[in-house]
Motif scaffolding. Structure first.
Motif, PDB file in Angstrom:
ATOM      1  N   ASP A 201       0.822  -1.215   0.000  1.00 40.92           N
ATOM      2  CA  ASP A 201       0.000   0.000   0.000  1.00 40.92           C
ATOM      3  C   ASP A 201       0.855   1.263   0.000  1.00 40.92           C
ATOM      4  OD1 ASP A 201      -2.253  -1.529  -0.034  1.00 40.92           O
ATOM      5  OD2 ASP A 201      -2.819  -1.179   2.053  1.00 40.92           O
ATOM      6  N   GLY A 202       1.914   1.228  -0.797  1.00 38.93           N
ATOM      7  CA  GLY A 202       2.746   2.420  -0.945  1.00 38.93           C
ATOM      8  C   GLY A 202       3.738   2.663   0.170  1.00 38.93           C
ATOM      9  N   MET A 203       3.869   1.711   1.108  1.00 41.07           N
ATOM     10  CA  MET A 203       4.801   1.872   2.229  1.00 41.07           C
ATOM     11  C   MET A 203       5.904   0.827   2.121  1.00 41.07           C
ATOM     12  SD  MET A 203       3.618   4.435   3.902  1.00 41.07           S
ATOM     13  CE  MET A 203       4.524   4.315   5.449  1.00 41.07           C
ATOM     14  N   PRO A 204       7.184   1.233   2.161  1.00 45.66           N
ATOM     15  CA  PRO A 204       8.280   0.275   2.046  1.00 45.66           C
ATOM     16  C   PRO A 204       8.424  -0.573   3.303  1.00 45.66           C
ATOM     17  CG  PRO A 204       9.140   2.445   2.568  1.00 45.66           C
ATOM     18  CD  PRO A 204       7.659   2.611   2.352  1.00 45.66           C
ATOM     19  N   PHE A 205       8.961  -1.781   3.154  1.00 43.35           N
ATOM     20  CA  PHE A 205       9.190  -2.634   4.312  1.00 43.35           C
ATOM     21  C   PHE A 205      10.433  -3.492   4.079  1.00 43.35           C
ATOM     22  CE2 PHE A 205       6.853  -5.311   1.449  1.00 43.35           C
ATOM     23  CZ  PHE A 205       7.285  -6.604   1.680  1.00 43.35           C
ATOM     24  N   VAL A 206      11.002  -3.972   5.178  1.00 36.36           N
ATOM     25  CA  VAL A 206      12.141  -4.889   5.099  1.00 36.36           C
ATOM     26  C   VAL A 206      11.739  -6.224   5.704  1.00 36.36           C
ATOM     27  CG1 VAL A 206      13.984  -3.164   5.086  1.00 36.36           C
ATOM     28  CG2 VAL A 206      13.088  -4.003   7.278  1.00 36.36           C
ATOM     29  N   LEU A 207      12.342  -7.288   5.200  1.00 34.49           N
ATOM     30  CA  LEU A 207      12.088  -8.634   5.698  1.00 34.49           C
ATOM     31  C   LEU A 207      13.102  -8.997   6.776  1.00 34.49           C
ATOM     32  CD1 LEU A 207      11.501 -10.290   2.222  1.00 34.49           C
ATOM     33  CD2 LEU A 207       9.733  -9.806   3.940  1.00 34.49           C
ATOM     34  N   ILE A 208      12.701  -9.903   7.671  1.00 34.38           N
ATOM     35  CA  ILE A 208      13.537 -10.344   8.784  1.00 34.38           C
ATOM     36  C   ILE A 208      13.866 -11.820   8.599  1.00 34.38           C
ATOM     37  CG2 ILE A 208      13.760 -10.458  11.292  1.00 34.38           C
ATOM     38  CD1 ILE A 208      13.153  -7.646  10.301  1.00 34.38           C
ATOM     39  N   PRO A 209      15.152 -12.205   8.663  1.00 38.64           N
ATOM     40  CA  PRO A 209      15.482 -13.633   8.575  1.00 38.64           C
ATOM     41  C   PRO A 209      14.739 -14.441   9.637  1.00 38.64           C
ATOM     42  CG  PRO A 209      17.463 -12.315   8.324  1.00 38.64           C
ATOM     43  CD  PRO A 209      16.362 -11.364   8.724  1.00 38.64           C
ATOM     44  N   LYS A 210      14.303 -15.610   9.261  1.00 36.16           N
ATOM     45  CA  LYS A 210      13.545 -16.464  10.177  1.00 36.16           C
ATOM     46  C   LYS A 210      14.389 -16.822  11.395  1.00 36.16           C
ATOM     47  CE  LYS A 210      10.531 -19.127   8.393  1.00 36.16           C
ATOM     48  NZ  LYS A 210       9.835 -20.207   7.635  1.00 36.16           N
ATOM     49  N   GLY A 211      13.779 -16.693  12.572  1.00 41.75           N
ATOM     50  CA  GLY A 211      14.448 -17.040  13.816  1.00 41.75           C
ATOM     51  C   GLY A 211      15.056 -15.868  14.558  1.00 41.75           C
ATOM     52  N   TRP A 212      15.088 -14.694  13.927  1.00 38.04           N
ATOM     53  CA  TRP A 212      15.696 -13.528  14.573  1.00 38.04           C
ATOM     54  C   TRP A 212      14.725 -12.816  15.521  1.00 38.04           C
ATOM     55  CZ3 TRP A 212      19.408 -10.340  10.961  1.00 38.04           C
ATOM     56  CH2 TRP A 212      20.396 -11.192  10.462  1.00 38.04           C
ATOM     57  N   CYS A 213      13.460 -13.162  15.451  1.00 47.53           N
ATOM     58  CA  CYS A 213      12.441 -12.493  16.273  1.00 47.53           C
ATOM     59  C   CYS A 213      11.907 -13.427  17.353  1.00 47.53           C
ATOM     60  CB  CYS A 213      11.271 -12.037  15.412  1.00 47.53           C
ATOM     61  SG  CYS A 213      11.727 -10.910  14.101  1.00 47.53           S
ATOM     62  N   ARG A 214      11.512 -12.817  18.456  1.00 45.42           N
ATOM     63  CA  ARG A 214      10.930 -13.584  19.556  1.00 45.42           C
ATOM     64  C   ARG A 214       9.836 -12.759  20.228  1.00 45.42           C
ATOM     65  NH1 ARG A 214      12.923 -17.860  21.429  1.00 45.42           N
ATOM     66  NH2 ARG A 214      12.258 -17.390  23.537  1.00 45.42           N
ATOM     67  N   LYS A 215       8.936 -13.464  20.935  1.00 43.05           N
ATOM     68  CA  LYS A 215       7.908 -12.759  21.707  1.00 43.05           C
ATOM     69  C   LYS A 215       8.522 -12.099  22.934  1.00 43.05           C
ATOM     70  CE  LYS A 215       4.014 -15.687  20.309  1.00 43.05           C
ATOM     71  NZ  LYS A 215       2.936 -16.622  20.767  1.00 43.05           N
ATOM     72  N   GLN A 216       9.505 -12.764  23.521  1.00 43.51           N
ATOM     73  CA  GLN A 216      10.248 -12.233  24.663  1.00 43.51           C
ATOM     74  C   GLN A 216      11.737 -12.363  24.363  1.00 43.51           C
ATOM     75  OE1 GLN A 216       8.706 -10.797  27.159  1.00 43.51           O
ATOM     76  NE2 GLN A 216       6.611 -11.495  26.746  1.00 43.51           N
ATOM     77  N   LEU A 217      12.530 -11.446  24.894  1.00 48.17           N
ATOM     78  CA  LEU A 217      13.973 -11.546  24.721  1.00 48.17           C
ATOM     79  C   LEU A 217      14.509 -12.784  25.431  1.00 48.17           C
ATOM     80  CD1 LEU A 217      15.066  -7.846  25.407  1.00 48.17           C
ATOM     81  CD2 LEU A 217      14.705  -8.937  23.184  1.00 48.17           C
ATOM     82  N   LEU A 218      15.510 -13.407  24.840  1.00 48.23           N
ATOM     83  CA  LEU A 218      16.159 -14.543  25.508  1.00 48.23           C
ATOM     84  C   LEU A 218      16.750 -14.109  26.845  1.00 48.23           C
ATOM     85  CD1 LEU A 218      17.982 -16.265  22.501  1.00 48.23           C
ATOM     86  CD2 LEU A 218      16.129 -17.229  23.870  1.00 48.23           C
ATOM     87  N   GLY A 219      17.242 -12.885  26.889  1.00 51.32           N
ATOM     88  CA  GLY A 219      17.792 -12.366  28.137  1.00 51.32           C
ATOM     89  C   GLY A 219      17.091 -11.086  28.546  1.00 51.32           C
ATOM     90  N   SER A 220      16.185 -11.167  29.509  1.00 52.18           N
ATOM     91  CA  SER A 220      15.481  -9.985  30.010  1.00 52.18           C
ATOM     92  C   SER A 220      15.967  -9.658  31.414  1.00 52.18           C
ATOM     93  CB  SER A 220      13.974 -10.252  30.055  1.00 52.18           C
ATOM     94  OG  SER A 220      13.671 -11.283  31.009  1.00 52.18           O
ATOM     95  N   ALA A 221      15.649  -8.458  31.883  1.00 52.16           N
ATOM     96  CA  ALA A 221      16.040  -8.044  33.234  1.00 52.16           C
ATOM     97  C   ALA A 221      15.450  -8.985  34.280  1.00 52.16           C
ATOM     98  CB  ALA A 221      15.579  -6.612  33.496  1.00 52.16           C
TER      99      ALA A 221
END
Length: 300
Positions: A201-221
Protein backbone atom coordinates in the motif's frame (compact mmCIF):
# COMPACT_ATOMS: atom_id res chain seq x y z
CA UNK A 1 -14.42 -7.22 15.33
CA UNK A 2 -10.87 -8.54 15.00
CA UNK A 3 -9.20 -8.07 11.64
CA UNK A 4 -8.04 -11.22 9.86
CA UNK A 5 -4.26 -11.39 9.71
CA UNK A 6 -2.94 -11.45 6.14
CA UNK A 7 0.65 -12.64 6.06
CA UNK A 8 3.23 -11.57 3.51
CA UNK A 9 3.02 -14.86 1.63
CA UNK A 10 -0.75 -14.53 1.26
CA UNK A 11 -0.61 -10.85 0.35
CA UNK A 12 1.99 -11.40 -2.37
CA UNK A 13 0.68 -14.81 -3.49
CA UNK A 14 3.82 -16.74 -2.60
CA UNK A 15 2.98 -20.43 -2.66
CA UNK A 16 6.23 -21.86 -1.28
CA UNK A 17 5.67 -23.96 1.85
CA UNK A 18 8.80 -22.58 3.53
CA UNK A 19 10.27 -19.11 3.17
CA UNK A 20 13.52 -17.83 4.75
CA UNK A 21 11.88 -14.75 6.23
CA UNK A 22 9.45 -14.13 9.08
CA UNK A 23 5.98 -14.29 7.50
CA UNK A 24 4.50 -11.29 9.30
CA UNK A 25 1.23 -9.37 9.13
CA UNK A 26 1.15 -7.32 5.93
CA UNK A 27 -1.18 -4.66 7.32
CA UNK A 28 -0.10 -4.23 10.93
CA UNK A 29 2.57 -4.86 13.51
CA UNK A 30 3.20 -8.39 14.75
CA UNK A 31 3.95 -8.66 18.47
CA UNK A 32 7.44 -10.00 17.90
CA UNK A 33 10.77 -8.34 18.63
CA UNK A 34 14.23 -8.51 17.10
CA UNK A 35 16.48 -10.15 19.68
CA UNK A 36 20.22 -9.38 19.32
CA UNK A 37 21.20 -12.48 21.28
CA UNK A 38 19.02 -14.73 19.15
CA UNK A 39 20.77 -13.28 16.10
CA UNK A 40 24.15 -13.96 17.73
CA UNK A 41 23.57 -17.66 18.40
CA UNK A 42 21.20 -18.79 15.64
CA UNK A 43 22.64 -20.83 12.79
CA UNK A 44 21.69 -21.12 9.15
CA UNK A 45 21.30 -17.42 8.36
CA UNK A 46 24.76 -16.64 7.00
CA UNK A 47 26.15 -14.30 5.79
CA UNK A 48 23.53 -12.04 7.31
CA UNK A 49 24.05 -13.28 10.87
CA UNK A 50 27.78 -12.52 10.85
CA UNK A 51 27.21 -9.08 9.34
CA UNK A 52 24.46 -8.27 11.85
CA UNK A 53 26.60 -9.35 14.81
CA UNK A 54 29.50 -7.26 13.48
CA UNK A 55 27.23 -4.22 13.25
CA UNK A 56 25.82 -4.76 16.74
CA UNK A 57 29.24 -5.27 18.32
CA UNK A 58 31.01 -2.38 16.60
CA UNK A 59 28.16 -0.06 17.56
CA UNK A 60 28.39 -0.92 21.25
CA UNK A 61 32.20 -0.85 21.14
CA UNK A 62 32.10 2.71 19.81
CA UNK A 63 29.58 3.68 22.48
CA UNK A 64 31.70 2.05 25.20
CA UNK A 65 34.81 3.86 23.96
CA UNK A 66 33.07 7.21 24.29
CA UNK A 67 31.96 6.36 27.82
CA UNK A 68 35.41 5.23 28.97
CA UNK A 69 37.01 8.26 27.31
CA UNK A 70 34.77 10.40 29.53
CA UNK A 71 33.12 12.17 26.62
CA UNK A 72 30.42 14.60 27.65
CA UNK A 73 27.79 12.87 25.53
CA UNK A 74 27.35 10.02 23.04
CA UNK A 75 27.85 12.30 20.08
CA UNK A 76 25.98 11.06 17.03
CA UNK A 77 25.89 7.41 18.14
CA UNK A 78 22.53 7.39 19.93
CA UNK A 79 20.80 9.93 17.70
CA UNK A 80 19.38 7.34 15.27
CA UNK A 81 17.48 4.93 17.53
CA UNK A 82 13.95 6.10 16.80
CA UNK A 83 11.29 3.47 16.25
CA UNK A 84 11.59 1.98 12.73
CA UNK A 85 8.43 1.63 10.64
CA UNK A 86 9.70 -0.80 8.03
CA UNK A 87 9.78 -4.08 9.98
CA UNK A 88 6.10 -4.59 10.93
CA UNK A 89 7.35 -5.68 14.36
CA UNK A 90 6.66 -4.63 17.93
CA UNK A 91 3.88 -3.00 19.84
CA UNK A 92 1.29 -0.89 18.07
CA UNK A 93 1.92 1.92 20.52
CA UNK A 94 5.23 1.82 22.40
CA UNK A 95 4.95 5.31 23.83
CA UNK A 96 8.43 6.15 22.54
CA UNK A 97 7.76 7.01 18.93
CA UNK A 98 9.01 10.22 17.43
CA UNK A 99 12.15 12.30 17.86
CA UNK A 100 11.44 13.33 21.46
CA UNK A 101 10.91 9.72 22.48
CA UNK A 102 14.16 8.53 20.92
CA UNK A 103 16.04 11.43 22.54
CA UNK A 104 14.68 10.38 25.94
CA UNK A 105 15.77 6.76 25.45
CA UNK A 106 19.20 7.90 24.27
CA UNK A 107 19.58 10.00 27.44
CA UNK A 108 18.52 7.04 29.61
CA UNK A 109 21.13 4.79 28.02
CA UNK A 110 23.92 7.37 28.20
CA UNK A 111 23.12 8.23 31.83
CA UNK A 112 23.13 4.56 32.85
CA UNK A 113 26.40 3.82 31.04
CA UNK A 114 28.20 6.81 32.53
CA UNK A 115 27.02 6.23 36.11
CA UNK A 116 25.97 2.85 37.53
CA UNK A 117 27.29 0.79 34.62
CA UNK A 118 30.64 2.44 33.96
CA UNK A 119 32.44 0.05 36.33
CA UNK A 120 30.97 -2.94 34.47
CA UNK A 121 32.12 -1.48 31.17
CA UNK A 122 35.66 -0.96 32.47
CA UNK A 123 36.12 -4.62 33.38
CA UNK A 124 34.41 -5.90 30.24
CA UNK A 125 31.40 -7.49 31.95
CA UNK A 126 28.93 -5.45 29.91
CA UNK A 127 30.12 -6.00 26.35
CA UNK A 128 27.13 -6.84 24.14
CA UNK A 129 24.05 -4.91 23.08
CA UNK A 130 21.83 -7.60 24.61
CA UNK A 131 23.32 -6.78 28.04
CA UNK A 132 21.60 -3.38 28.12
CA UNK A 133 18.06 -4.67 28.90
CA UNK A 134 19.47 -6.46 31.97
CA UNK A 135 20.59 -3.22 33.56
CA UNK A 136 19.08 -0.09 31.98
CA UNK A 137 15.66 1.07 33.17
CA UNK A 138 13.21 1.60 30.33
CA UNK A 139 15.12 -0.65 27.89
CA UNK A 140 13.00 -3.73 27.31
CA UNK A 141 12.08 -5.89 24.34
CA UNK A 142 10.48 -3.11 22.27
CA UNK A 143 13.30 -0.58 22.64
CA UNK A 144 15.95 -3.30 22.25
CA UNK A 145 14.24 -4.40 19.04
CA UNK A 146 14.10 -0.82 17.76
CA UNK A 147 17.80 -0.19 18.44
CA UNK A 148 18.80 -3.53 16.92
CA UNK A 149 16.73 -2.82 13.80
CA UNK A 150 18.34 0.57 13.28
CA UNK A 151 21.87 -0.76 13.80
CA UNK A 152 21.45 -3.71 11.40
CA UNK A 153 19.14 -2.00 8.90
CA UNK A 154 21.70 -2.28 6.09
CA UNK A 155 21.81 -6.06 6.61
CA UNK A 156 18.01 -6.32 6.63
CA UNK A 157 17.77 -4.28 3.43
CA UNK A 158 20.28 -6.54 1.66
CA UNK A 159 18.45 -9.64 2.91
CA UNK A 160 15.20 -8.18 1.58
CA UNK A 161 16.80 -7.49 -1.79
CA UNK A 162 18.02 -11.08 -2.01
CA UNK A 163 14.58 -12.42 -1.06
CA UNK A 164 13.00 -10.27 -3.79
CA UNK A 165 15.33 -11.91 -6.31
CA UNK A 166 14.33 -15.35 -5.02
CA UNK A 167 10.62 -14.50 -4.79
CA UNK A 168 9.79 -11.99 -7.59
CA UNK A 169 6.21 -11.84 -6.28
CA UNK A 170 7.46 -9.49 -3.55
CA UNK A 171 7.95 -6.77 -6.16
CA UNK A 172 4.54 -7.08 -7.81
CA UNK A 173 3.08 -4.08 -5.92
CA UNK A 174 5.98 -1.85 -6.88
CA UNK A 175 9.12 -0.71 -5.10
CA UNK A 176 10.03 2.47 -3.26
CA UNK A 177 13.43 4.08 -2.92
CA UNK A 178 14.07 4.87 0.73
CA UNK A 179 16.92 7.04 2.06
CA UNK A 180 18.01 5.90 5.52
CA UNK A 181 20.75 6.65 8.03
CA UNK A 182 22.33 3.25 8.75
CA UNK A 183 25.24 2.00 10.84
CA UNK A 184 28.40 1.24 8.88
CA UNK A 185 30.55 -1.21 10.90
CA UNK A 186 33.62 -0.52 8.75
CA UNK A 187 33.54 3.26 9.00
CA UNK A 188 32.02 2.90 12.47
CA UNK A 189 29.57 5.72 12.03
CA UNK A 190 26.08 6.44 10.73
CA UNK A 191 25.91 7.03 6.98
CA UNK A 192 23.04 7.77 4.63
CA UNK A 193 22.20 5.14 2.03
CA UNK A 194 19.35 4.59 -0.38
CA UNK A 195 17.50 1.30 -0.80
CA UNK A 196 14.93 0.06 -3.29
CA UNK A 197 12.43 -1.84 -1.15
CA UNK A 198 9.19 -3.70 -1.84
CA UNK A 199 6.01 -1.97 -0.80
CA UNK A 200 2.62 -2.67 0.72
CA UNK A 201 0.00 0.00 0.00
CA UNK A 202 2.75 2.42 -0.94
CA UNK A 203 4.80 1.87 2.23
CA UNK A 204 8.28 0.28 2.05
CA UNK A 205 9.19 -2.63 4.31
CA UNK A 206 12.14 -4.89 5.10
CA UNK A 207 12.09 -8.63 5.70
CA UNK A 208 13.54 -10.34 8.78
CA UNK A 209 15.48 -13.63 8.57
CA UNK A 210 13.54 -16.46 10.18
CA UNK A 211 14.45 -17.04 13.82
CA UNK A 212 15.70 -13.53 14.57
CA UNK A 213 12.44 -12.49 16.27
CA UNK A 214 10.93 -13.58 19.56
CA UNK A 215 7.91 -12.76 21.71
CA UNK A 216 10.25 -12.23 24.66
CA UNK A 217 13.97 -11.55 24.72
CA UNK A 218 16.16 -14.54 25.51
CA UNK A 219 17.79 -12.37 28.14
CA UNK A 220 15.48 -9.99 30.01
CA UNK A 221 16.04 -8.04 33.23
CA UNK A 222 13.53 -10.23 35.07
CA UNK A 223 15.12 -13.47 33.85
CA UNK A 224 18.61 -12.31 34.82
CA UNK A 225 17.24 -11.25 38.21
CA UNK A 226 15.79 -14.71 38.83
CA UNK A 227 18.70 -16.75 37.52
CA UNK A 228 21.79 -14.56 37.78
CA UNK A 229 21.21 -12.15 40.66
CA UNK A 230 19.10 -14.37 42.91
CA UNK A 231 21.29 -17.39 42.20
CA UNK A 232 24.43 -15.51 43.25
CA UNK A 233 22.81 -13.93 46.34
CA UNK A 234 21.38 -17.30 47.35
CA UNK A 235 24.85 -18.83 47.22
CA UNK A 236 26.35 -15.82 49.00
CA UNK A 237 23.93 -16.11 51.92
CA UNK A 238 24.15 -19.89 52.29
CA UNK A 239 25.74 -21.13 55.51
CA UNK A 240 26.59 -24.46 57.16
CA UNK A 241 25.10 -25.09 60.61
CA UNK A 242 26.92 -26.74 63.51
CA UNK A 243 26.34 -30.26 62.17
CA UNK A 244 27.48 -29.52 58.62
CA UNK A 245 24.05 -29.05 57.06
CA UNK A 246 23.90 -26.41 54.33
CA UNK A 247 21.31 -23.74 55.11
CA UNK A 248 20.26 -22.03 51.90
CA UNK A 249 17.67 -19.22 51.74
CA UNK A 250 14.97 -19.84 49.14
CA UNK A 251 14.69 -17.56 46.13
CA UNK A 252 11.16 -16.75 47.29
CA UNK A 253 12.54 -15.40 50.55
CA UNK A 254 15.23 -13.45 48.73
CA UNK A 255 12.75 -11.87 46.32
CA UNK A 256 10.92 -10.41 49.32
CA UNK A 257 14.24 -9.14 50.66
CA UNK A 258 15.11 -7.59 47.30
CA UNK A 259 11.71 -6.22 46.38
CA UNK A 260 12.96 -2.94 44.88
CA UNK A 261 14.03 -2.26 41.33
CA UNK A 262 14.94 -5.44 39.49
CA UNK A 263 17.56 -3.66 37.41
CA UNK A 264 19.13 -1.93 40.41
CA UNK A 265 19.46 -5.32 42.09
CA UNK A 266 21.01 -6.71 38.90
CA UNK A 267 23.63 -3.95 38.90
CA UNK A 268 24.37 -4.40 42.60
CA UNK A 269 24.60 -8.19 42.47
CA UNK A 270 26.81 -8.13 39.37
CA UNK A 271 29.17 -5.59 40.93
CA UNK A 272 29.36 -7.51 44.22
CA UNK A 273 30.00 -10.79 42.40
CA UNK A 274 32.99 -9.24 40.66
CA UNK A 275 34.57 -8.81 44.09
CA UNK A 276 34.28 -12.58 44.47
CA UNK A 277 35.84 -13.10 41.02
CA UNK A 278 32.48 -14.23 39.66
CA UNK A 279 31.05 -13.02 36.35
CA UNK A 280 27.35 -13.73 36.71
CA UNK A 281 26.57 -12.05 33.38
CA UNK A 282 28.79 -14.50 31.52
CA UNK A 283 27.34 -17.43 33.46
CA UNK A 284 23.82 -16.22 32.71
CA UNK A 285 24.40 -16.14 28.96
CA UNK A 286 25.93 -19.62 29.09
CA UNK A 287 22.75 -20.81 30.79
CA UNK A 288 20.60 -19.04 28.16
CA UNK A 289 22.56 -20.59 25.28
CA UNK A 290 22.34 -24.09 26.74
CA UNK A 291 18.60 -23.68 27.35
CA UNK A 292 18.12 -22.39 23.79
CA UNK A 293 19.93 -25.35 22.26
CA UNK A 294 18.20 -27.91 24.49
CA UNK A 295 14.65 -26.63 24.25
CA UNK A 296 14.09 -24.15 21.43
CA UNK A 297 16.33 -25.60 18.72
CA UNK A 298 15.38 -29.18 19.60
CA UNK A 299 11.67 -28.31 19.54
CA UNK A 300 12.04 -26.75 16.09
Amino acid sequence: MLRKTIHYTEYFGITAKEVPFEDLDAYGDTKLFLDPHAIRIISGTEPYRSRAVDSIDTFLHCLTTRVLSHEKDSGDLLSHISEPKETHLGLVCTGHSGHAGSDFIAQQIWLALTTDLEALLKVGVLKHLEDLPLFVNGIDRDITSDITTRVIFDVLADFTHDCCSQYPELNQHGTITLAKDVWDPIQRKWVERSYKLPAIDGMPFVLIPKGWCRKQLLGSARRFFQIGSMGYIQQKQSRYDGVGKLLKPTKKMLKKQYSGSVRNTNVSATSTALGDNANIVEEFWKYVDEYYKAHIVKAA
